[in-house]
Design a protein around this motif. Sequence first.
Motif, PDB file in Angstrom:
ATOM      1  N   ALA A  92       1.004  -1.286   0.095  1.00 25.51           N
ATOM      2  CA  ALA A  92       0.100  -0.027  -0.048  1.00 25.51           C
ATOM      3  C   ALA A  92       0.737   1.450  -0.009  1.00 25.51           C
ATOM      4  CB  ALA A  92      -0.907  -0.088   1.350  1.00 25.51           C
ATOM      5  N   LEU A  94       3.975   1.488  -1.135  1.00 24.17           N
ATOM      6  CA  LEU A  94       4.816   1.807  -2.249  1.00 24.17           C
ATOM      7  C   LEU A  94       3.759   1.765  -3.692  1.00 24.17           C
ATOM      8  CD1 LEU A  94       7.407  -1.318  -1.902  1.00 24.17           C
ATOM      9  CD2 LEU A  94       7.737   1.220  -1.843  1.00 24.17           C
ATOM     10  N   ALA A  95       2.549   1.574  -3.549  1.00 21.88           N
ATOM     11  CA  ALA A  95       1.686   1.622  -4.568  1.00 21.88           C
ATOM     12  C   ALA A  95       1.800   2.861  -5.403  1.00 21.88           C
ATOM     13  CB  ALA A  95       0.416   1.423  -4.343  1.00 21.88           C
ATOM     14  N   PRO A  96       1.540   4.131  -4.750  1.00 19.88           N
ATOM     15  CA  PRO A  96       1.360   5.500  -5.500  1.00 19.88           C
ATOM     16  C   PRO A  96       3.039   5.439  -6.176  1.00 19.88           C
ATOM     17  CG  PRO A  96       1.001   5.828  -3.143  1.00 19.88           C
ATOM     18  CD  PRO A  96       1.433   4.317  -3.526  1.00 19.88           C
ATOM     19  N   PHE A  98       5.007   2.985  -7.404  1.00 16.29           N
ATOM     20  CA  PHE A  98       5.097   1.779  -8.396  1.00 16.29           C
ATOM     21  C   PHE A  98       4.322   2.114  -9.600  1.00 16.29           C
ATOM     22  CE2 PHE A  98       7.462  -1.835  -6.843  1.00 16.29           C
ATOM     23  CZ  PHE A  98       8.181  -0.838  -5.912  1.00 16.29           C
TER      24      PHE A  98
ATOM     25  N   SER B  20      -0.569  -6.855  -4.179  1.00 16.80           N
ATOM     26  CA  SER B  20      -2.016  -6.238  -3.751  1.00 16.80           C
ATOM     27  C   SER B  20      -2.015  -4.903  -4.263  1.00 16.80           C
ATOM     28  CB  SER B  20      -2.271  -6.576  -2.188  1.00 16.80           C
ATOM     29  OG  SER B  20      -1.267  -5.825  -1.584  1.00 16.80           O
ATOM     30  N   PHE B  21      -1.524  -4.090  -3.580  1.00 14.48           N
ATOM     31  CA  PHE B  21      -1.847  -2.588  -3.847  1.00 14.48           C
ATOM     32  C   PHE B  21      -1.097  -1.938  -4.986  1.00 14.48           C
ATOM     33  CE2 PHE B  21      -3.699  -3.168   0.279  1.00 14.48           C
ATOM     34  CZ  PHE B  21      -4.518  -2.096   0.459  1.00 14.48           C
ATOM     35  N   ILE B  22       0.175  -2.564  -5.020  1.00 15.12           N
ATOM     36  CA  ILE B  22       0.876  -2.127  -6.370  1.00 15.12           C
ATOM     37  C   ILE B  22       0.270  -2.668  -7.436  1.00 15.12           C
ATOM     38  CG2 ILE B  22       3.042  -2.590  -7.589  1.00 15.12           C
ATOM     39  CD1 ILE B  22       4.394  -3.072  -4.715  1.00 15.12           C
ATOM     40  N   GLY B  23      -0.210  -3.953  -7.734  1.00 16.41           N
ATOM     41  CA  GLY B  23      -0.630  -4.329  -9.025  1.00 16.41           C
ATOM     42  C   GLY B  23      -2.085  -4.358  -9.068  1.00 16.41           C
ATOM     43  N   GLY B  26      -4.182  -0.721  -6.683  1.00 12.04           N
ATOM     44  CA  GLY B  26      -3.655   0.562  -7.306  1.00 12.04           C
ATOM     45  C   GLY B  26      -3.766   1.673  -6.149  1.00 12.04           C
ATOM     46  N   ASP B  27      -4.056   2.947  -6.471  1.00 18.24           N
ATOM     47  CA  ASP B  27      -3.892   4.105  -5.454  1.00 18.24           C
ATOM     48  C   ASP B  27      -4.886   3.867  -4.325  1.00 18.24           C
ATOM     49  OD1 ASP B  27      -1.507   5.345  -5.981  1.00 18.24           O
ATOM     50  OD2 ASP B  27      -2.386   6.554  -7.654  1.00 18.24           O
ATOM     51  N   ARG B  28      -5.760   3.104  -4.208  1.00 15.54           N
ATOM     52  CA  ARG B  28      -6.666   3.036  -3.532  1.00 15.54           C
ATOM     53  C   ARG B  28      -6.139   2.841  -1.945  1.00 15.54           C
ATOM     54  NH1 ARG B  28     -11.089  -1.305  -5.751  1.00 15.54           N
ATOM     55  NH2 ARG B  28      -9.568  -1.030  -7.612  1.00 15.54           N
ATOM     56  N   MET B  30      -5.684   2.047   1.905  1.00 14.71           N
ATOM     57  CA  MET B  30      -6.299   1.088   2.879  1.00 14.71           C
ATOM     58  C   MET B  30      -7.189   1.641   3.921  1.00 14.71           C
ATOM     59  SD  MET B  30      -4.726  -2.373   4.258  1.00 14.71           S
ATOM     60  CE  MET B  30      -3.317  -2.077   3.777  1.00 14.71           C
ATOM     61  N   MET B  35      -5.561  -1.180   8.331  1.00 12.93           N
ATOM     62  CA  MET B  35      -3.893  -0.775   8.300  1.00 12.93           C
ATOM     63  C   MET B  35      -3.397  -1.122   9.798  1.00 12.93           C
ATOM     64  SD  MET B  35      -1.986   0.139   5.901  1.00 12.93           S
ATOM     65  CE  MET B  35      -0.634   1.040   5.179  1.00 12.93           C
TER      66      MET B  35
END
Lengths: 232, 105
Positions: A92, A94-96, A98, B20-23, B26-28, B30, B35
Amino acid sequence: MPESRANRRTGASDGARAVAPLLVGVIPFGLVFGIVAAGSTVGSLLGGSTSVIIFAGAAQLATLQLIDAGIAGAVVIATALVINSRHLMYSAALAPHFQEFPTIARFTLPYVLTDQAFAVSIVRYGEVTDPVYKQWYFTGAALTLWITWQISTVVGIVLGAQVPASWSLDFAIPLVFLVLLVPSIKSRPDLIAAVVGGGVAIAAAGAPYGLGLMIGAVSGVIAGVVAQRVMR
Amino acid sequence: MTDLAIIITIGIGTYLLRLSFIGILGDRTMPDWAMVPLRFVAPAVLAALVAPAVLLKDGVVDLSPATNPRALAALVALLIAWKTKNVGAVIVAGMAVVWLLQAFL
């Protein structure tokens, strides 16, 4: 040289350099894991292959320990995934960053995500903006750790084949977990999570299906959440 | 379930947690209720792995250096881990205490 290629190279070497001091912790851990794999019921080949298939040290050690203890597969899987659930948090965070990477990188780089690669990258990402640099910084850091982990696993397996059982080397497993535990306690709620997690795991050691570890871990997490809420 | 199947399932599950969040998500962001507990996974899990392994002997808590040298060795290791954070030093010291206690008690 085009600018993006220069950023690629400096990113990768900066990332590799940033994790270099952390290898002092990774190498003995990998050696211990290899030694354990060599002595486990699953054997050196399959045990060692978890370094490639799972690539998460604490979960790998716990997996081999639970399989050795004859615990049911579903419980082994659930326990390992609870241990690795902290990666959701890293993903979570790193997502922004990546999102700016090419699709192929977004789907391959998470495989090499580790506590250490996360820790160095998230700090650096606060200081730089170029996505090419960021992508290769993570790649350099994460691949350095991956290669180190594979080599130390193999060396450990080779060593493990010559270590007699009377050396009590299985005691190195909780010692490794202990070294990881100490820096994970940064606040009083963390300490409460650890004390409750450890205490309940002891009380539940005889629980059926080898669920004691999981019961302890979940209790510790709940205690931490409650403590944080109360203390705020 | 074969050992290989267990290991592959853990491998895929671990990859999906990392992805999960990376692929996928996305930018959602948690929600906090999801968390906050994750912050405590590391201390809770690691303590749950360490405590029974060093304090239990044949299923009961045993702190005697003579019958369960691991408890005292772990205490020494804990102090060194706290002061140095050096994995190699902790393993060597912990193992040395166990060997000494086994040899002399």
